[in-house]
Design a protein around this motif. Structure first.
Motif, mmCIF file in Angstrom:
data_model
loop_
_atom_site.group_PDB
_atom_site.id
_atom_site.type_symbol
_atom_site.label_atom_id
_atom_site.label_comp_id
_atom_site.label_asym_id
_atom_site.label_seq_id
_atom_site.Cartn_x
_atom_site.Cartn_y
_atom_site.Cartn_z
ATOM 1 N N PHE B 128 0.708 -1.168 0.099
ATOM 2 C CA PHE B 128 -0.007 -0.100 0.013
ATOM 3 C C PHE B 128 0.898 1.279 0.046
ATOM 4 N N LEU B 132 0.928 4.042 -2.900
ATOM 5 C CA LEU B 132 0.324 5.341 -2.585
ATOM 6 C C LEU B 132 1.479 6.251 -3.007
ATOM 7 N N ASN B 135 1.423 6.788 -6.423
ATOM 8 C CA ASN B 135 0.416 7.746 -7.047
ATOM 9 C C ASN B 135 0.293 9.144 -6.550
ATOM 10 N N ILE B 136 1.122 9.410 -5.627
ATOM 11 C CA ILE B 136 1.154 10.923 -5.054
ATOM 12 C C ILE B 136 2.133 11.716 -6.256
ATOM 13 N N GLN B 146 -5.166 5.261 -8.496
ATOM 14 C CA GLN B 146 -5.416 5.334 -7.028
ATOM 15 C C GLN B 146 -5.049 4.135 -6.342
ATOM 16 N N SER B 147 -4.834 4.147 -5.251
ATOM 17 C CA SER B 147 -4.565 3.056 -4.206
ATOM 18 C C SER B 147 -5.849 2.875 -3.617
ATOM 19 N N THR B 148 -6.051 1.446 -3.262
ATOM 20 C CA THR B 148 -7.450 1.184 -2.783
ATOM 21 C C THR B 148 -7.170 0.693 -1.386
#
Lengths: 361, 405
Positions: B128, B132, B135-136, B146-148
């Motif tokens: 994760f 993330l 993604n940032i 997007q991270s889920t």
């Protein structure tokens, strides 16, 4: 059972059957009310469990860009948008409940407008509004959410409709009321009118009378649940995968247990005529607190604890299981059904004693 | 005049001597006021709702400033703490014990969600943090992903749906916090958000202020729907009225006295309910103005007329009670007395608009300042008056004041 007992049982069965057929009020309560409950309470209480659907009134001030906001609203939930030209028109529409809440964007700030009288629904609308505001805030700075929630549904496919959850609860409630009032309505009325005293001086055994009442009530209740179920399927287009064996066993157990609870009331109240009033209060309390129409999680902790002590809570859960709406372990189902059977059977002798008991003066 | 007042006294005395009357017309409305306020009065408020939720953090690369999984976990742990003394937290959070196999924990909690023993299970997957971070830093790219966070829910359980909805809100706030901490989101440029309410209200109307007028009207409604036909029909069937008619008491005087007694009964009901709502639940409604009093009086007359209508339709007292029972539930629950009636299907809406209770409830609430009103004030007066006229017209032609000889 001797021939005489069988003859008197059949005679009483016939008498009870004819009595109930002539009692239009009881028939209306038993058959029409559950259907009414489904058709009325279902839509009325549908918002209490939370929903992502809403109708928004939108005002974009001249000059303000609306593309991002409208895109955000599209992804926020099942939202219908109506554009308004001015705030007065929006307020009027809100007051008439033509829209659920209003949203105004002037290029600098977001303003949400609510109707204060929508007391039960505003919580859901404010949640939606918060979601829209958060997403819009990010998009306004050319950002995308980096976190997203992936919802995975675990459970029965049939359970994804709100009415699918309500109908079994209503079935359980109608069984409970019918059984309860069979004793603390019908039997206590017979007591008050001295009919039981007259029957008791005959060779009739109290258990024979009770068996006849129980058999007729069981049949009526079972048919009434089927009527409600098929009405829900036909009118509301619901689907249920009913396990008919478990359903039948459960209806019998629940009806007997409900008659047992009616026995407790009849034994405790001073005057037989008061029994139906007490039964009414109890059934209304259970209707609201047993999780039939809305989740008990939204109630204060003491009411949640109280709901765990209510038999209707377990009846509703078991009915959801036998109609294929939700899951339950087989052990738990048989524990509930067995307990209901036991309650009914244990209280039966007490009910028989009530029949022959002389009235308190 | 003396005869009229004596009939009024008789009506009141009979009502208060009957335990059934006391129960249904005073105790039952009070009981309903208490129960509905306790159940619905605090929906959405902090410390009043609570959901059982489980959380499993499967991230293995933990620690350090980029440990977003720990941030997510800590925020949910924070939500699970009571905010004030004795205030129940929004979530009761279950997490794997130290050393417990997380996969076994997830399997067990998924089963609990399926059986309805748990509202939701939140799982932060392995990888994760790295996902993330990617993604940032990839925010500027057109294809940023997007991270889920996976949330297991049971859509067949309304509590589970509500819990998931709240979890989504929390994750949305975490999202913003992460972007702010990494310098992507500028709090200074955050869009200001305002909340307003229409009408003269300064905020949301307390549920007890919405409910109390409805319960008062319900009390009047039950008195009219059940009490009026019961009194008249039982008195007729038992030939009590026949004994009255051999005295100088005339039917019009009897009706006048009876009606006065009905209004007096409604006044007693009102005071019991108002005092309970005011002192037990803090209702802030003010009835010391002419408009609410006028609507209460109009309501009392409307249900009196309804009672006469039922008495004129029913052949016997039991038939009258059966008719009243059939009308009771649809009229009461489809009149907006306890719950808002927006969003109903067309068939039910037709009943709502034909129901005089709808207009009386709205007129009373508007006169008390509880709502702005979807219907015009004229309608809230004219429709009940129409029902009064219709009921009295039918009753005057059909109501028999003596049983057939």
């Amino acid at each position: 059972m001797g021939c005489g007992t069988m003859r008197s049982f059949l005679a009483l069965l016939h008498a009870e059957f004819v009595t109930i057929l002539r009692d239009k009020a009881t028939l209306a309560f038993t058959f029409a009310f559950p259907v009414l409950f489904v058709l009325i309470f279902g839509p009325l209480m549908g918002g209490s469990g939370g929903s992502q659907a809403a109708h928004i009134g939108l005002i974009i001030t001249d000059g303000a860009s609306s593309d991002v906001l409208k895109e955000v609203i599209t992804y926020a939930g099942t939202i219908t948008v109506t554009d308004f030209g001015d705030e007065l028109a929006l307020e009027e529409a809100l007051g008439k409940q033509q829209v659920d809440f209003g949203l105004m964007w002037n290029g600098g700030s977001l303003r949400f407008l609510y109707d204060p009288s929508r007391v039960q629904e505003n919580y859901t609308f404010q949640e939606l509004a918060q979601g829209i505001a958060s997403a819009f805030d990010l998009r306004h700075q050319n950002l995308k959410p980096v976190l997203v929630i992936n919802k995975v549904h675990i459970g029965k496919a049939a359970a994804t409709n709100w009415f699918n959850l309500v109908v079994p609860g209503i079935l359980a409630f109608s069984i409970f009321s019918a059984g309860l009032f069979a004793v603390s309505g019908h039997l206590t009325a017979m007591k008050e009118r001295k009919l039981l005293d007259r029957l008791v001086v005959t060779p009739m055994r109290p258990v024979t009378l009770l068996a006849a009442i129980a058999c007729v009530r069981l049949a009526i209740v079972y048919i009434s649940t089927l009527v409600t179920l098929f009405t829900a399927i036909g009118v509301l287009h619901l689907t249920f995968s009913v396990n008919w064996f478990y359903y039948t066993i459960f209806v019998i157990a629940a009806t007997l247990a409900s008659m047992g609870f009616g026995t407790i009331i009849a034994l405790l109240v001073r005057r037989p005529g008061s029994a139906s009033n007490v039964a009414n209060i109890i059934s209304i309390v259970m209707m609201f607190l047993a999780g039939v129409y809305f989740p008990v999680e939204i109630t204060p902790s003491y009411l949640r604890a109280f709901s765990k002590a209510l038999p209707l809570t377990y009846m509703a859960n078991a009915m959801r299981y036998v109609t294929g709406v939700s899951d339950m372990t087989l052990v738990r189902f048989w524990a509930i059904t067995g307990t209901l059977f036991a309650l009914g059977l244990i209280l039966f002798p007490f009910l028989a004693r009530y029949v022959v008991r002389v009235d308190r003066r | 005049m003396k005869a009229i007042l004596l009939v009024t006294l008789e009506r009141l005395t009979t009502a208060f001597r009957e335990r059934v009357t006391l129960f249904w017309f005073i105790i039952f409305p009070m009981f309903l006021l208490v129960m509905l306020t306790l159940i619905f009065g605090n929906i959405g408020k902090q410390g009043q709702m609570s959901f059982s939720v489980a959380l499993a953090n499967m991230e293995t690369s933990s620690g350090g400033p980029a440990d977003f999984s720990a941030l997510v976990e800590s925020i949910f742990q924070e939500v699970a703490k009571p905010t004030e003394e004795e205030e129940e937290p929004l979530f009761s959070l279950a997490q794997p014990a130290a050393g417990e196999d997380k996969d076994a924990f997830i399997a067990r909690e998924k089963e609990a969600v399926r059986l309805g023993n748990l509202s939701a299970l939140i799982v932060i997957g392995n990888g994760f943090n790295q996902d993330l971070m990617g993604n940032i830093t990839g925010q500027d790219s057109a294809t940023g992903s997007q991270s889920t966070i996976t949330v297991y829910q049971n859509q067949g359980n309304t509590g589970s749906e509500m819990a998931t909805s709240i979890i989504a809100q929390i994750i949305s706030r975490i999202d913003r916090e992460i972007l702010a901490k990494t310098g992507r989101f500028d709090e200074q440029k955050a869009v200001p958000i305002e909340t307003d309410w229409i009408g003269s209200a300064e905020g949301e109307v307390p549920y007890v202020d919405f409910l109390l007028p409805g319960i008062i009207l319900m009390g009047f409604f039950l008195t009219g729907l059940f009490g009026v036909p019961e009194s008249i029909l039982f008195a007729r069937d038992r030939q009590i009225l026949r004994r009255y008619w051999v005295t100088p008491l005339t039917v019009p005087r009897y009706i006048a006295g009876f009606s006065l007694g009905h209004v007096a009964l409604c006044i007693v009901q009102f005071f019991f309910l108002y005092l309970l709502g005011r002192f037990a639940f803090g209702a802030s409604l003010r009835f010391d103005r002419i408009e609410p009093v006028a609507f209460l009086f109009l309501s009392s007359l409307t249900f009196l007329a309804f009672g006469f209508l039922i008495a004129s339709i029913a052949k016997t007292a039991n038939a009258g009670m059966a008719i009243a029972n059939i009308l009771n539930m649809p009229m009461m629950f489809l009149g907006g007395l306890f719950f808002p009636i927006s969003g109903l299907p067309p068939v039910l809406k037709a009943i709502v608009f034909a129901n005089p209770l709808t207009y009386l409830a709205e007129g009373l609430r508007v006169s008390l300042g509880v709502e702005t009103g979807a219907l015009s004030t004229l309608l809230t007066i004219v429709v009940p008056l129409f029902w009064i006229a219709l009921c009295l017209l039918i009753a005057s032609r059909r109501l028999k004041w003596d049983v057939g000889r």
